[in-house]
Structure formats: structure tokens, C-alpha cells
Design a protein around this motif. Structure first.
Motif, PDB file in Angstrom:
ATOM      1  N   GLY B 107       0.804  -1.226   0.000  1.00  0.00           N
ATOM      2  CA  GLY B 107       0.000   0.000   0.000  1.00  0.00           C
ATOM      3  C   GLY B 107       0.827   1.260   0.000  1.00  0.00           C
ATOM      4  N   ARG B 108       1.898   1.265  -0.777  1.00  0.00           N
ATOM      5  CA  ARG B 108       2.717   2.493  -0.857  1.00  0.00           C
ATOM      6  C   ARG B 108       2.100   3.451  -1.856  1.00  0.00           C
ATOM      7  N   LEU B 109       2.169   4.713  -1.489  1.00  0.00           N
ATOM      8  CA  LEU B 109       1.613   5.756  -2.347  1.00  0.00           C
ATOM      9  C   LEU B 109       2.649   6.150  -3.393  1.00  0.00           C
ATOM     10  N   THR B 110       2.224   6.257  -4.654  1.00  0.00           N
ATOM     11  CA  THR B 110       3.122   6.751  -5.698  1.00  0.00           C
ATOM     12  C   THR B 110       3.486   8.205  -5.404  1.00  0.00           C
ATOM     13  N   ASP B 111       4.751   8.535  -5.584  1.00  0.00           N
ATOM     14  CA  ASP B 111       5.165   9.936  -5.404  1.00  0.00           C
ATOM     15  C   ASP B 111       4.680  10.734  -6.606  1.00  0.00           C
ATOM     16  N   GLY B 124      -4.564   2.238  -6.984  1.00  0.00           N
ATOM     17  CA  GLY B 124      -3.475   1.936  -6.063  1.00  0.00           C
ATOM     18  C   GLY B 124      -3.537   2.746  -4.779  1.00  0.00           C
ATOM     19  N   PHE B 125      -4.703   3.340  -4.505  1.00  0.00           N
ATOM     20  CA  PHE B 125      -4.836   4.134  -3.281  1.00  0.00           C
ATOM     21  C   PHE B 125      -5.424   3.308  -2.130  1.00  0.00           C
ATOM     22  N   GLY B 126      -6.103   2.217  -2.487  1.00  0.00           N
ATOM     23  CA  GLY B 126      -6.923   1.493  -1.510  1.00  0.00           C
ATOM     24  C   GLY B 126      -6.161   1.002  -0.290  1.00  0.00           C
ATOM     25  N   TRP B 127      -5.109   0.222  -0.514  1.00  0.00           N
ATOM     26  CA  TRP B 127      -4.372  -0.324   0.631  1.00  0.00           C
ATOM     27  C   TRP B 127      -3.613   0.747   1.383  1.00  0.00           C
ATOM     28  N   PHE B 128      -3.211   1.802   0.686  1.00  0.00           N
ATOM     29  CA  PHE B 128      -2.594   2.928   1.396  1.00  0.00           C
ATOM     30  C   PHE B 128      -3.605   3.532   2.374  1.00  0.00           C
ATOM     31  N   LEU B 129      -4.828   3.753   1.907  1.00  0.00           N
ATOM     32  CA  LEU B 129      -5.859   4.333   2.787  1.00  0.00           C
ATOM     33  C   LEU B 129      -6.161   3.396   3.956  1.00  0.00           C
ATOM     34  N   ILE B 130      -6.282   2.099   3.656  1.00  0.00           N
ATOM     35  CA  ILE B 130      -6.584   1.134   4.722  1.00  0.00           C
ATOM     36  C   ILE B 130      -5.465   1.144   5.763  1.00  0.00           C
ATOM     37  N   ARG B 131      -4.228   1.066   5.310  1.00  0.00           N
ATOM     38  CA  ARG B 131      -3.104   1.011   6.252  1.00  0.00           C
ATOM     39  C   ARG B 131      -2.953   2.315   7.030  1.00  0.00           C
ATOM     40  N   THR B 132      -3.231   3.441   6.372  1.00  0.00           N
ATOM     41  CA  THR B 132      -3.082   4.738   7.037  1.00  0.00           C
ATOM     42  C   THR B 132      -4.139   4.931   8.122  1.00  0.00           C
ATOM     43  N   MET B 133      -5.342   4.455   7.867  1.00  0.00           N
ATOM     44  CA  MET B 133      -6.447   4.772   8.780  1.00  0.00           C
ATOM     45  C   MET B 133      -6.731   3.704   9.824  1.00  0.00           C
ATOM     46  N   THR B 134      -6.095   2.530   9.712  1.00  0.00           N
ATOM     47  CA  THR B 134      -6.303   1.503  10.733  1.00  0.00           C
ATOM     48  C   THR B 134      -5.153   1.536  11.732  1.00  0.00           C
ATOM     49  N   ASP B 135      -5.441   1.118  12.957  1.00  0.00           N
ATOM     50  CA  ASP B 135      -4.398   1.082  13.985  1.00  0.00           C
ATOM     51  C   ASP B 135      -3.856  -0.321  14.188  1.00  0.00           C
ATOM     52  N   TRP B 136      -4.543  -1.276  13.656  1.00  0.00           N
ATOM     53  CA  TRP B 136      -4.127  -2.668  13.753  1.00  0.00           C
ATOM     54  C   TRP B 136      -4.803  -3.391  12.614  1.00  0.00           C
ATOM     55  N   LEU B 137      -4.047  -4.288  11.932  1.00  0.00           N
ATOM     56  CA  LEU B 137      -4.569  -4.903  10.707  1.00  0.00           C
ATOM     57  C   LEU B 137      -3.887  -6.243  10.505  1.00  0.00           C
ATOM     58  N   ILE B 138      -4.672  -7.296  10.315  1.00  0.00           N
ATOM     59  CA  ILE B 138      -4.042  -8.594  10.069  1.00  0.00           C
ATOM     60  C   ILE B 138      -4.885  -9.415   9.093  1.00  0.00           C
ATOM     61  N   TYR B 139      -4.163 -10.150   8.242  1.00  0.00           N
ATOM     62  CA  TYR B 139      -4.814 -11.017   7.260  1.00  0.00           C
ATOM     63  C   TYR B 139      -4.419 -12.461   7.530  1.00  0.00           C
TER      64      TYR B 139
END
Lengths: 111, 155
Positions: B107-111, B124-139
Motif C-alpha cells: 500500500g505504498r503511495l506513488t510519489d 493503487g490508493f486502496g491499501w494505502f488508505l486502509i493502512r493509514t487509517m487503521t491502527d491494527w490490521l491482520i490477514y
């Protein structure tokens, strides 16, 4: 989701009537943007004051619309609601668009 | 229910969910599920800001399932939400294709600073948004299921 175009002095305003631009409406949004801007010239201001939600597909659709208009026809945004603003800010797309608090010239559509 | 949104707490994921729904893994199914989830009584006290963040994260997670896990075969998604004193925990389960490499995307954001208009990313924004806005995340891949769990702090 419906888009309505209104010619203004110096720009074309396109108002998003729906309350969201999401994965289910992104393709429709891009198609309508293309139809409404075909053959015209000058800048385009997308009025998003009624849009309470935009996901990454919706963001991608807005970026795609800007790219389709090209450099000679800038796409500007207006009236971003807080959740929409958050998506633009976090993805840094707020640095790519000119964003107005409301339609330029105070000409926001009143209904 | 524990006072904190602590995913390691034994009762976090076994307690009765405040909201639960089985939805079709389609864009319209996701839209309808988001409306129902955001109207859930257990989330009624969330601030507008927290509500907006949860709405975005749930949309990205559920859309990801419809677009990738169910890219070739349709199926259903189970969404469960728990309201904790300090935030919200969520679990999303589907029966679709596993995450590539059994890992969540980085989930890296393109520069975008130096990119010309025509090269700007449209995705390509989805996982960046998920990772940025969650405090804990596991799959986890559990049998034939994908199980994504996350917490968002929003006291």
C-alpha cells in the motif's frame, strides 16, 4: 448518480447530483464527464458539495476525468465535504487539483 | 467487553458482534452494506470524523474483495463490527481467491510530485488508505477463507 452541466462566465460547472462517487458508479461518472465536456473549451469546475462519500475508485475516476480533459482544460474541484476532503488529503491528490470552497464567483446552484 | 480495542484480548473476536451482515460480493452489494453498517446502532455515538474514516476503510476492504478475491467467481462476504470504548474492530471474511503471497499489499503511495498529468495514478490508493487509517490490521488465510481483521481507534 447523475451529473449536470451549467455554463458559467469563464468556466463550465458540473454538479454531481448523487451523494457518492464509488466503485459502483465510477465508470458512469467517467462516461458522463466525457459526454458533458465533449467539444467544449475552458476550465471545468466539478461541484462536489452534495457528495458525502468518495472511495478510491471514485478518486481514480476524478483523476481519470482530469487526465482526459488534458492540460489545456484544467479540472478544478469545489465544495469538498469532510470525508471526501480526507481521501484527497491522505492520498495527496489535494496538491494536484485547484480546490475551491464553493463554486467560483459565488454562483453555486441553489435548489 | 474489554475497555480497549486490543486485538490480542481473548474476547475481542469471539464476543457477540454489534453488527453483522452477509453481503453479495458486488459493487452494489458493497454500497448497500456500507449504508447498513454506517447506520448500525452500535456506531451511533461515533464522531463524524471517525464515521467518515470507518466508511472509507470498510469501502476499500470490501471493494478489494469484490475486485480481487471474487474477480473470477462470485461469492458472499461476511462483515462483523464491534464497538469498543476506544474504537471499532472489524472482521471481513470471504471465500474467494487468496491474497497473492498470502500477504497484504504494502500500500505504498506513488510519489506524485514530479509526475506529469498524463502519468498520474488512477488507482493503487486502496491499501494505502486502509493502512493509514487503521491502527491494527491482520490477514489470515483460514482454510478456503480470507479473513481480514482490523481495529480503528476513535474514542
Amino acid at each position: 448518480m447523475e451529473l449536470v452541466a451549467e455554463p458559467h462566465d469563464g468556466f463550465l460547472a458540473i454538479r454531481v447530483e448523487g451523494d457518492r462517487i464509488d466503485a459502483a458508479s465510477a465508470i458512469r461518472f467517467k462516461d458522463r464527464m466525457r459526454e458533458l465536456t465533449q467539444g467544449g473549451q475552458g476550465r471545468v469546475v466539478l461541484d462536489m458539495a452534495r457528495v458525502s462519500f468518495l472511495d478510491s475508485s471514485g478518486l481514480g475516476a476524478v483523476v481519470a476525468a482530469m487526465k482526459a480533459l488534458g492540460r489545456e482544460r484544467p479540472l478544478e474541484l469545489s465544495g469538498l465535504t469532510p470525508t471526501v476532503q480526507k481521501v484527497f488529503r491522505l492520498t495527496r491528490m489535494d496538491s494536484v487539483f485547484t480546490i475551491h470552497p464553493s463554486l467560483p464567483g459565488g454562483l453555486r446552484h441553489v435548489s | 467487553m474489554s475497555a480497549d480495542c486490543i486485538p490480542a484480548a481473548p474476547d475481542t473476536w469471539t464476543a457477540a458482534a454489534g453488527f453483522s451482515l452477509v453481503l453479495p460480493g458486488t459493487p452494489l452489494g458493497v454500497r448497500d452494506a456500507l449504508d447498513r453498517a454506517m447506520a448500525a446502532p452500535c456506531l451511533a455515538d461515533l464522531s463524524d470524523m471517525a464515521r467518515g474514516s470507518l466508511w472509507i476503510v470498510l469501502a476499500e476492504v470490501l471493494n478489494n474483495v469484490t475486485e480481487h478475491a471474487y474477480a473470477t467467481a462470485r461469492g458472499t462476504i461476511v462483515l462483523r463490527l464491534w464497538r469498543f470504548e476506544s474504537g471499532v474492530a472489524a472482521e471481513v471474511v470471504d471465500h474467494g481467491a487468496p491474497m497473492p503471497g498470502l500477504e497484504l499489499p504494502a500500500g505504498r503511495l506513488t510519489d506524485i510530485d514530479s509526475l506529469p498529468l498524463e502519468d498520474l495514478p488512477e488507482g493503487g490508493f486502496g491499501w494505502f488508505l486502509i493502512r493509514t487509517m487503521t491502527d491494527w490490521l491482520i490477514y489470515d488465510r483460514v482454510g478456503q477463507q480470507n479473513r481480514l481483521r482490523f481495529c480503528m481507534e476513535c474514542a
